[in-house]
Scaffold this motif. Structure first.
Motif, short mmCIF file in Angstrom:
data_model
loop_
_atom_site.label_atom_id
_atom_site.label_comp_id
_atom_site.label_asym_id
_atom_site.label_seq_id
_atom_site.Cartn_x
_atom_site.Cartn_y
_atom_site.Cartn_z
N ALA A 284 0.83 -1.20 0.00
CA ALA A 284 0.00 0.00 0.00
C ALA A 284 0.87 1.25 0.00
N ALA A 285 1.99 1.21 0.71
CA ALA A 285 2.89 2.36 0.73
C ALA A 285 3.69 2.46 -0.56
N LEU A 286 4.04 1.33 -1.15
CA LEU A 286 4.78 1.33 -2.40
C LEU A 286 3.94 1.90 -3.54
N ALA A 287 2.64 1.60 -3.54
CA ALA A 287 1.75 2.04 -4.62
C ALA A 287 0.51 2.68 -4.00
N THR B 3 14.10 -9.49 -5.35
CA THR B 3 13.37 -8.37 -5.96
C THR B 3 12.13 -8.01 -5.16
N ALA B 4 11.35 -9.03 -4.80
CA ALA B 4 10.14 -8.76 -4.00
C ALA B 4 10.49 -8.16 -2.65
N ALA B 5 11.59 -8.64 -2.05
CA ALA B 5 12.04 -8.07 -0.78
C ALA B 5 12.47 -6.61 -0.96
N ARG B 6 13.12 -6.31 -2.09
CA ARG B 6 13.55 -4.93 -2.33
C ARG B 6 12.35 -4.00 -2.49
N LEU B 7 11.32 -4.46 -3.22
CA LEU B 7 10.12 -3.65 -3.35
C LEU B 7 9.43 -3.46 -2.00
N SER B 8 9.41 -4.52 -1.19
CA SER B 8 8.82 -4.41 0.15
C SER B 8 9.60 -3.42 1.00
N CYS B 9 10.91 -3.49 0.93
CA CYS B 9 11.74 -2.58 1.70
C CYS B 9 11.53 -1.13 1.24
N HIS B 10 11.33 -0.95 -0.07
CA HIS B 10 11.06 0.40 -0.55
C HIS B 10 9.73 0.91 0.02
N GLY B 11 8.72 0.00 0.10
CA GLY B 11 7.47 0.40 0.73
C GLY B 11 7.67 0.82 2.17
N ALA B 12 8.50 0.07 2.90
CA ALA B 12 8.78 0.41 4.29
C ALA B 12 9.52 1.75 4.38
N GLN B 13 10.46 1.97 3.48
CA GLN B 13 11.17 3.25 3.49
C GLN B 13 10.21 4.41 3.22
N ARG B 14 9.23 4.19 2.37
CA ARG B 14 8.25 5.25 2.10
C ARG B 14 7.40 5.53 3.35
N LEU B 15 7.12 4.49 4.12
CA LEU B 15 6.41 4.72 5.38
C LEU B 15 7.23 5.58 6.32
N LEU B 16 8.55 5.52 6.17
CA LEU B 16 9.44 6.33 7.00
C LEU B 16 9.77 7.67 6.37
N GLY B 17 9.20 7.91 5.17
CA GLY B 17 9.48 9.15 4.46
C GLY B 17 10.86 9.20 3.85
N GLN B 18 11.43 8.03 3.55
CA GLN B 18 12.82 7.96 3.10
C GLN B 18 13.00 7.29 1.74
N GLY B 19 11.93 7.04 1.00
CA GLY B 19 12.07 6.37 -0.29
C GLY B 19 12.86 7.20 -1.28
N GLU B 20 13.71 6.55 -2.09
CA GLU B 20 14.54 7.23 -3.06
C GLU B 20 14.20 6.78 -4.48
N ARG B 21 14.18 7.74 -5.39
CA ARG B 21 13.82 7.46 -6.76
C ARG B 21 14.74 6.42 -7.39
N ARG B 22 16.03 6.55 -7.20
CA ARG B 22 16.98 5.65 -7.84
C ARG B 22 16.75 4.20 -7.39
N ASP B 23 16.45 4.02 -6.12
CA ASP B 23 16.21 2.67 -5.61
C ASP B 23 15.01 2.04 -6.30
#
Length: 592
Positions: free
Chosen positions: A484-487, A536-556
């Motif tokens: 949900a945070a990823l998308a 790959t699925a773990a990386r997408l999940s981690c990106h979702g978690a980073q977005r929950l923390l306000g830390q998601g990065e475009r390059r990632d």
């Protein structure tokens, strides 16, 4: 080797240690005696090993197949021993139909190699029916505009798969939705006139969706039968699943007057009859989703006796796998109910199937793998949901158990995320009493029988990743807060703010699981693909978690999207990939 030290899958319902053991494992085939007997339940078998050799008694071809599989497992585990263990096994299934339904209409259409891998897993789990859920992904001759960008299955693909399934004792059942979920058809001008509404509908305030329901007219019933006329001859099965679930906008357009006069249920049943009756007349047993049927049990008598209601719900009965149910605000609940979604129908199987069972309607239970909308799975929810379905199904007389594996919102999860729930669901639908607690052994079971990983790593990583979804401090229904945070543009039901400390812990757990995966040594044919898609699925999940923390990065996210593209191409046909990536592209575009 002692009989009680064997690790058999599925566990047989009865295993009694015997007296004197049999001869060496590598020569025991010389003394195997096989006897077909009508005294056993369908698909049942008895296996006896003693000093005189091996006797396999079986009811039918599948009983023989399952008995031989059990003997093969015993011989493999006795390798290097001087004798096979003396024992007697009596085994047969709880449910006569044990099926698996794979969604091939939410972007991901599997390659032949992926389907072949799937059939092997179904045979291992003693699944005896396979369905490929289809909306627009069969290559109908006159409807290329619908499937031309989807890399659909062809008639030749289906005939190939049908024979592959038959060779393993599995029935391939045709599945074509033909009432609701037809948005992939209605988006094209040539079919637009068939819709209940022309320009979409408002599911919830501020949430407008494309038209998805065909108007309940005789002309649309004839249209559905034109599709079945082309589809069904490619299957040997005499069953067919016609879907008809979630007709959200029914009564909002073409059928409004009829619904106002006679009610939505009566109009729905009338149109389903137009679809079902001719199929029954042709000798088919017809499966229909029960979300509308169960609301009006007094109308069930309108359907032929050959109709089977498919009762589905996908959440753990105790909520979230941790005893906490999402508590929706009253205003949201009211809007959801007005949209035709009654969450009370889907709290557990007991309440879901009660109207069907009480009315004497033949029905199956449909739990799920909990993989969709999750990226890396929700294994704890899946286990509880699969057990609930088996318990209630047995108690209320369900004649079938169909595990569903959906691909909502871009089918972002890889196929391997569903392997564990598939095996566990197969085991508890074979014998719930013997296999209920098999989830404790599921990681090792996957490594031993599926991934062939002597390091015991891949199964453990899958299990660890499948438990992070409910650790953000939020409540979620039918999804992971990480997706949900990823998308965030996708429609997900997640309540409450994240707990920052817990989300940091989720990131650490995902990182640790990925690091552990470096030690994996899977020898299965798709071992490298499995490890790649889990990373790959773990990386997408981690990106979702980073977005929950306000830390998601475009390059990632850019790099993760390329990983997703690569993994997709290893398992699935190319047609749906652009649509799947589009879900991630919307998030990428939001980065400055």
């Amino acid at each position: 080797m002692r009989a009680d030290s064997l690790a058999l899958f599925p566990r047989p319902r009865r295993l009694d240690p015997g007296g004197t053991a049999s001869g060496p494992p590598d020569t025991v085939d010389l003394v195997v005696r096989q006897e077909q007997t009508a005294g056993l339940p369908p698909e049942g078998y008895e296996l006896q090993i003693d000093a005189d050799g091996v006797i396999l008694r079986y009811r039918d071809a599948n009983g023989q197949r399952y008995g031989r599989s059990t003997l093969d497992q015993i011989r493999q585990q006795a390798e290097g021993q001087t004798q096979l263990p003396a024992l007697r096994i009596a085994d047969w299934p709880d449910f006569p139909v044990r099926g698996f339904l794979l969604d091939i209409s939410r972007d991901r259409v599997p390659t032949r190699a992926t389907l072949e891998r799937l059939v092997g897993l179904l045979a291992l789990a003693r699944i005896n029916q396979l369905q490929l859920y289809t909306e627009h992904t069969f290559a109908y001759r006159a409807h290329a505009v619908v499937w031309r960008d989807a890399s659909p299955l062809t008639a030749e693909d289906v005939r190939w798969l049908d024979q592959l399934c038959l060779d393993q004792g599995i029935e391939l059942v045709p599945n074509q939705n033909c009432f609701g979920h037809m948005n992939r058809w209605l988006q094209h001008d040539v079919y637009r006139h068939r819709g209940e509404v022309l320009d979409g509908y408002e599911l919830l305030p501020g949430v407008r969706l494309p038209a998805s329901v065909l108007a309940p007219t005789p002309a649309n019933a004839r249209f559905a039968h034109e599709l079945f006329d082309e589809l069904l001859p490619n299957f040997t099965s005499r069953q067919v699943n016609v879907g008809c679930d979630e007709p959200f906008e029914l009564g909002a357009g073409a059928s409004q007057a009829a619904v106002n006069q006679r009610g939505k249920a009566a109009v729905f049943f009338e149109h389903v009859g137009r679809i079902v009756d001719p199929l029954v007349d042709r000798g088919y047993q017809v499966q229909v989703c029960a979300d509308m049927l169960r609301r009006s049990p007094e109308l069930l008598r309108q359907l032929p006796a050959e109709t089977v209601a498919l009762a589905w719900t996908y959440e753990a009965p105790d909520g979230n796998g941790n005893g906490v149910r999402p508590a929706l605000p009253a205003a949201i609940t009211a809007h959801v109910v007005r949209a035709g979604i009654d969450l009370a129908d889907h709290t557990d199987f007991a309440s879901n199937v009660a109207p069907l069972a009480d009315a004497g309607q033949p029905f199956w239970v449909l739990p799920g793998t909990s993989s969709w909308n999750s990226l890396v799975g929700r294994i704890d929810n899946a286990v509880a949901n699969l057990v609930d379905a088996a318990e209630v199904g047995l108690d209320r007389g369900a004649s079938g158990y169909l595990i569903t594996d959906w691909g909502d919102n871009g089918h972002l999860q890889p196929p391997s995320v569903s392997f564990g729930p598939l095996l566990y669901g197969g085991a508890v639908s074979w014998s719930l009493a013997a296999n209920r607690d098999l989830d404790r052994e599921l990681p090792g079971l996957l490594d031993r029988l599926v991934f062939l990983d002597p390091s015991g790593t891949v199964g453990r990583v899958l299990d660890d990743l499948g438990r992070v979804w409910n650790s953000t401090g939020q409540q979620a229904f039918n999804c992971s807060p990480l997706q949900a945070a990823l998308a965030p543009h996708q429609l997900h039901l997640v309540l409450g703010p994240p707990d920052t400390g817990k989300v940091h812990d989720v990131v650490d757990r995902i990182d640790e699981a990925v690091a552990t995966l470096d030690r994996a040594t899977p020898a299965c044919s798709d071992g490298a693909v499995v490890c790649d898609e889990l990373r790959t699925a773990a990386r997408l999940s981690c990106h979702g978690a980073q977005r929950l923390l306000g830390q998601g990065e475009r390059r990632d996210l850019e790099e993760a999207m390329e990983d997703h593209r690569r993994c997709w191409q290893a398992r699935s046909r190319p047609g749906g990939l652009p649509d799947s990536l589009a879900h991630l592209q919307r998030t990428l575009d939001a980065y400055v």
